[in-house]
Motif scaffolding. Structure first.
Motif, PDB file in Angstrom:
ATOM      1  N   VAL A   1       4.339  61.225  49.845  1.00  0.00           N
ATOM      2  CA  VAL A   1       4.192  61.178  48.385  1.00  0.00           C
ATOM      3  C   VAL A   1       2.698  61.127  48.034  1.00  0.00           C
ATOM      4  O   VAL A   1       2.235  61.825  47.125  1.00  0.00           O
ATOM      5  CB  VAL A   1       4.947  59.963  47.777  1.00  0.00           C
ATOM      6  N   GLN A   2       1.941  60.342  48.803  1.00  0.00           N
ATOM      7  CA  GLN A   2       0.486  60.272  48.587  1.00  0.00           C
ATOM      8  C   GLN A   2      -0.164  61.650  48.765  1.00  0.00           C
ATOM      9  O   GLN A   2      -1.041  62.034  47.993  1.00  0.00           O
ATOM     10  CB  GLN A   2      -0.149  59.300  49.585  1.00  0.00           C
ATOM     11  N   ALA A   3       0.254  62.360  49.805  1.00  0.00           N
ATOM     12  CA  ALA A   3      -0.342  63.671  50.091  1.00  0.00           C
ATOM     13  C   ALA A   3      -0.048  64.659  48.966  1.00  0.00           C
ATOM     14  O   ALA A   3      -0.886  65.488  48.608  1.00  0.00           O
ATOM     15  CB  ALA A   3       0.202  64.205  51.418  1.00  0.00           C
ATOM     16  N   LYS A   4       1.154  64.546  48.380  1.00  0.00           N
ATOM     17  CA  LYS A   4       1.542  65.469  47.311  1.00  0.00           C
ATOM     18  C   LYS A   4       0.848  65.090  45.994  1.00  0.00           C
ATOM     19  O   LYS A   4       0.497  65.956  45.195  1.00  0.00           O
ATOM     20  CB  LYS A   4       3.071  65.439  47.141  1.00  0.00           C
ATOM     21  N   TYR A   5       0.664  63.799  45.767  1.00  0.00           N
ATOM     22  CA  TYR A   5       0.057  63.319  44.508  1.00  0.00           C
ATOM     23  C   TYR A   5      -1.141  62.417  44.815  1.00  0.00           C
ATOM     24  O   TYR A   5      -1.073  61.204  44.613  1.00  0.00           O
ATOM     25  CB  TYR A   5       1.108  62.548  43.684  1.00  0.00           C
ATOM     26  N   PRO A   6      -2.226  62.995  45.336  1.00  0.00           N
ATOM     27  CA  PRO A   6      -3.358  62.158  45.746  1.00  0.00           C
ATOM     28  C   PRO A   6      -3.927  61.357  44.578  1.00  0.00           C
ATOM     29  O   PRO A   6      -4.047  61.861  43.470  1.00  0.00           O
ATOM     30  CB  PRO A   6      -4.387  63.175  46.269  1.00  0.00           C
ATOM     31  N   GLY A   7      -4.190  60.079  44.852  1.00  0.00           N
ATOM     32  CA  GLY A   7      -4.832  59.230  43.844  1.00  0.00           C
ATOM     33  C   GLY A   7      -3.905  58.654  42.795  1.00  0.00           C
ATOM     34  O   GLY A   7      -4.282  57.756  42.046  1.00  0.00           O
ATOM     35  N   VAL A   8      -2.670  59.142  42.736  1.00  0.00           N
ATOM     36  CA  VAL A   8      -1.725  58.620  41.734  1.00  0.00           C
ATOM     37  C   VAL A   8      -1.192  57.255  42.208  1.00  0.00           C
ATOM     38  O   VAL A   8      -0.895  57.069  43.385  1.00  0.00           O
ATOM     39  CB  VAL A   8      -0.542  59.613  41.519  1.00  0.00           C
ATOM     40  N   THR A   9      -1.093  56.310  41.284  1.00  0.00           N
ATOM     41  CA  THR A   9      -0.561  54.986  41.626  1.00  0.00           C
ATOM     42  C   THR A   9       0.916  55.103  42.003  1.00  0.00           C
ATOM     43  O   THR A   9       1.691  55.785  41.324  1.00  0.00           O
ATOM     44  CB  THR A   9      -0.693  54.029  40.422  1.00  0.00           C
ATOM     45  N   ILE A  10       1.294  54.426  43.095  1.00  0.00           N
ATOM     46  CA  ILE A  10       2.701  54.420  43.509  1.00  0.00           C
ATOM     47  C   ILE A  10       3.187  52.970  43.474  1.00  0.00           C
ATOM     48  O   ILE A  10       2.570  52.082  44.071  1.00  0.00           O
ATOM     49  CB  ILE A  10       2.865  54.993  44.938  1.00  0.00           C
ATOM     50  N   ASN A  11       4.263  52.721  42.742  1.00  0.00           N
ATOM     51  CA  ASN A  11       4.892  51.396  42.739  1.00  0.00           C
ATOM     52  C   ASN A  11       6.109  51.455  43.644  1.00  0.00           C
ATOM     53  O   ASN A  11       7.082  52.136  43.325  1.00  0.00           O
ATOM     54  CB  ASN A  11       5.298  50.996  41.315  1.00  0.00           C
ATOM     55  N   ASN A  12       6.021  50.784  44.793  1.00  0.00           N
ATOM     56  CA  ASN A  12       7.087  50.853  45.791  1.00  0.00           C
ATOM     57  C   ASN A  12       7.815  49.512  45.844  1.00  0.00           C
ATOM     58  O   ASN A  12       7.246  48.508  46.249  1.00  0.00           O
ATOM     59  CB  ASN A  12       6.482  51.177  47.163  1.00  0.00           C
ATOM     60  N   GLU A  13       9.064  49.495  45.376  1.00  0.00           N
ATOM     61  CA  GLU A  13       9.849  48.255  45.412  1.00  0.00           C
ATOM     62  C   GLU A  13      10.899  48.356  46.515  1.00  0.00           C
ATOM     63  O   GLU A  13      11.507  49.413  46.709  1.00  0.00           O
ATOM     64  CB  GLU A  13      10.508  47.994  44.047  1.00  0.00           C
TER      65      GLU A  13
ATOM     66  N   LEU B   1      10.884  66.741  53.602  1.00  0.00           N
ATOM     67  CA  LEU B   1      10.643  65.859  52.456  1.00  0.00           C
ATOM     68  C   LEU B   1       9.629  66.421  51.451  1.00  0.00           C
ATOM     69  O   LEU B   1       9.853  66.321  50.243  1.00  0.00           O
ATOM     70  CB  LEU B   1      10.238  64.460  52.923  1.00  0.00           C
ATOM     71  N   PRO B   2       8.516  67.033  51.920  1.00  0.00           N
ATOM     72  CA  PRO B   2       7.550  67.546  50.934  1.00  0.00           C
ATOM     73  C   PRO B   2       8.197  68.481  49.907  1.00  0.00           C
ATOM     74  O   PRO B   2       7.863  68.434  48.718  1.00  0.00           O
ATOM     75  CB  PRO B   2       6.522  68.276  51.802  1.00  0.00           C
ATOM     76  N   GLY B   3       9.148  69.300  50.343  1.00  0.00           N
ATOM     77  CA  GLY B   3       9.845  70.200  49.418  1.00  0.00           C
ATOM     78  C   GLY B   3      10.769  69.445  48.471  1.00  0.00           C
ATOM     79  O   GLY B   3      10.925  69.819  47.303  1.00  0.00           O
ATOM     80  N   ILE B   4      11.358  68.355  48.979  1.00  0.00           N
ATOM     81  CA  ILE B   4      12.309  67.575  48.174  1.00  0.00           C
ATOM     82  C   ILE B   4      11.590  66.815  47.051  1.00  0.00           C
ATOM     83  O   ILE B   4      12.086  66.697  45.939  1.00  0.00           O
ATOM     84  CB  ILE B   4      13.097  66.605  49.095  1.00  0.00           C
ATOM     85  N   ILE B   5      10.371  66.305  47.360  1.00  0.00           N
ATOM     86  CA  ILE B   5       9.649  65.487  46.362  1.00  0.00           C
ATOM     87  C   ILE B   5       8.682  66.320  45.512  1.00  0.00           C
ATOM     88  O   ILE B   5       7.859  65.776  44.788  1.00  0.00           O
ATOM     89  CB  ILE B   5       8.857  64.337  47.046  1.00  0.00           C
ATOM     90  N   LEU B   6       8.846  67.632  45.601  1.00  0.00           N
ATOM     91  CA  LEU B   6       7.899  68.565  44.981  1.00  0.00           C
ATOM     92  C   LEU B   6       7.564  68.268  43.526  1.00  0.00           C
ATOM     93  O   LEU B   6       6.427  68.384  43.105  1.00  0.00           O
ATOM     94  CB  LEU B   6       8.468  69.989  45.098  1.00  0.00           C
ATOM     95  N   SER B   7       8.575  67.856  42.750  1.00  0.00           N
ATOM     96  CA  SER B   7       8.291  67.693  41.313  1.00  0.00           C
ATOM     97  C   SER B   7       8.539  66.281  40.792  1.00  0.00           C
ATOM     98  O   SER B   7       8.517  66.050  39.587  1.00  0.00           O
ATOM     99  CB  SER B   7       9.137  68.689  40.520  1.00  0.00           C
ATOM    100  N   ILE B   8       8.752  65.298  41.709  1.00  0.00           N
ATOM    101  CA  ILE B   8       9.118  63.953  41.226  1.00  0.00           C
ATOM    102  C   ILE B   8       8.011  63.289  40.402  1.00  0.00           C
ATOM    103  O   ILE B   8       8.285  62.442  39.570  1.00  0.00           O
ATOM    104  CB  ILE B   8       9.539  62.996  42.379  1.00  0.00           C
ATOM    105  N   GLY B   9       6.739  63.673  40.660  1.00  0.00           N
ATOM    106  CA  GLY B   9       5.650  62.983  39.963  1.00  0.00           C
ATOM    107  C   GLY B   9       4.895  63.849  38.978  1.00  0.00           C
ATOM    108  O   GLY B   9       3.816  63.470  38.512  1.00  0.00           O
ATOM    109  N   ASN B  10       5.479  65.004  38.641  1.00  0.00           N
ATOM    110  CA  ASN B  10       4.773  65.926  37.742  1.00  0.00           C
ATOM    111  C   ASN B  10       4.374  65.255  36.431  1.00  0.00           C
ATOM    112  O   ASN B  10       5.212  64.725  35.710  1.00  0.00           O
ATOM    113  CB  ASN B  10       5.641  67.157  37.449  1.00  0.00           C
ATOM    114  N   GLY B  11       3.061  65.295  36.161  1.00  0.00           N
ATOM    115  CA  GLY B  11       2.546  64.776  34.892  1.00  0.00           C
ATOM    116  C   GLY B  11       2.606  63.269  34.756  1.00  0.00           C
ATOM    117  O   GLY B  11       2.434  62.734  33.666  1.00  0.00           O
ATOM    118  N   LYS B  12       2.857  62.544  35.852  1.00  0.00           N
ATOM    119  CA  LYS B  12       2.984  61.081  35.754  1.00  0.00           C
ATOM    120  C   LYS B  12       1.705  60.387  36.224  1.00  0.00           C
ATOM    121  O   LYS B  12       1.067  60.832  37.183  1.00  0.00           O
ATOM    122  CB  LYS B  12       4.159  60.594  36.617  1.00  0.00           C
ATOM    123  N   SER B  13       1.364  59.277  35.574  1.00  0.00           N
ATOM    124  CA  SER B  13       0.186  58.509  35.995  1.00  0.00           C
ATOM    125  C   SER B  13       0.578  57.499  37.076  1.00  0.00           C
ATOM    126  O   SER B  13      -0.263  56.961  37.790  1.00  0.00           O
ATOM    127  CB  SER B  13      -0.425  57.779  34.807  1.00  0.00           C
TER     128      SER B  13
END
Length: 292
Positions: A74-86, A40-52
């Motif tokens: 996702v948290q580990a890849k983008y530490p501190g970034v807000t995640i909205n999980n629906e 999964l870490p490789g799959i989600i590599l760029s999903i949050g690039n540049g996103k708040s």
């Protein structure tokens, strides 16, 4: 013959009990967790690039056990970034379990959870009525496509909601699994069920090729210990047989012919492997990853 057989889904508490036993006796969750850990870490590599904020949609999130593992990656890849999980989940009990799990899990401060008690098609109708089509950075549909009436339309709809760098992850039983063989051969003789379709990754790949969507497939090896199914009168074995055939009280209500044929089938190398005096059913899964 199928007329005298009752679908396992018609008896909710027996279904829940047999499903619990299935998880206890199989490496279902372990193989998914290994996939989440390694791939999964490789799959989600760029999903949050540049996103708040990263928007994730869990379609059929169940009790959240797998969802929370995904979120931790996702948290580990983008530490501190807000995640909205629906979460889209039609079952009250599952939503309650999910909420309880979230309450007990540390380090979820930057994740906002929203639950929608509805099916995927109800979600689609609601969004269409509101003339909304919210876009997502990651959508996952784990072990839920069996409960969908129109699979290609469902996949196409959720695929259309992907952001530019997003991914859609589908996990379901593999075309190489014992399930695929059992369903193809015996599906017509088991209770017909509006709720659940006999579908494997082989069918999904065929449908994706027809639609013309690009995808990548990962095989997730998994087994289920079904030794107890061959011990006459064993309660756990009877429940596991119900789960395998999706039939309520299969051992007591199926004709002798059908019972004998299925017991024979379960022992064949295409379905299971015998090891150290035990019988292990092939529970392989496939993970299919789609890009926008």
């Amino acid at each position: 013959m199928a007329s005298s057989l009752r679908s396992l889904f018609s008896d909710h508490s027996r279904y829940v009990e047999s499903f619990r036993l299935f998880l206890e006796n199989s490496t279902e969750h372990q193989c998914m967790l290994e996939f989440i850990e390694k791939k999964l870490p490789g799959i989600i590599l760029s999903i949050g690039n540049g996103k708040s904020a990263i928007n994730i949609l869990s379609v059929g999130g169940g009790s959240g056990e797998i969802d929370l593992q995904i979120l931790s990656k996702v948290q580990a890849k983008y530490p501190g970034v807000t995640i909205n999980n629906e979460v889209i989940e039609p079952n009250d009990e599952q939503i309650l379990s999910y909420k309880e799990r979230v309450a007990k899990t540390p380090n979820l401060e930057n994740i906002n959870f929203t639950w929608h008690k509805e099916t995927s098609s109800e979600y689609k109708s609601r969004m269409n009525e509101k003339k909304e089509s919210k876009k997502w950075d990651f959508i996952h549909m784990i072990q839920m496509l069996y409960y969908v009436k129109d699979i290609p339309a469902t996949i196409q709809y959720f695929h259309s909601l992907l952001e530019a760098k997003a991914k859609l992850l589908i996990i379901l039983v593999s075309g190489t699994s014992g399930w695929a063989r059992l369903w193809k051969k015996y599906g017509p003789r088991l209770p017909l069920n509006d709720l659940c379709l006999y579908v494997s990754s082989a069918d999904i790949k065929e449908q994706l090729d027809t639609i013309g969507l690009k995808y990548q497939v990962y095989e997730l090896p998994s087994t289920m210990d079904i030794t107890n199914c061959f011990i006459k009168g064993n309660k756990e074995g009877e429940l596991l047989l119900d789960f395998l055939t999706e039939t309520c009280y299969f051992s007591k209500t199926a004709s002798l012919d059908l019972k004998n044929e299925i017991m024979e089938e379960l022992k064949k190398p295409e379905c299971s492997e015998e090891k150290d005096g035990k019988v292990f059913f092939n529970n392989n899964l496939s993970a299919i990853v789609l890009e926008p």
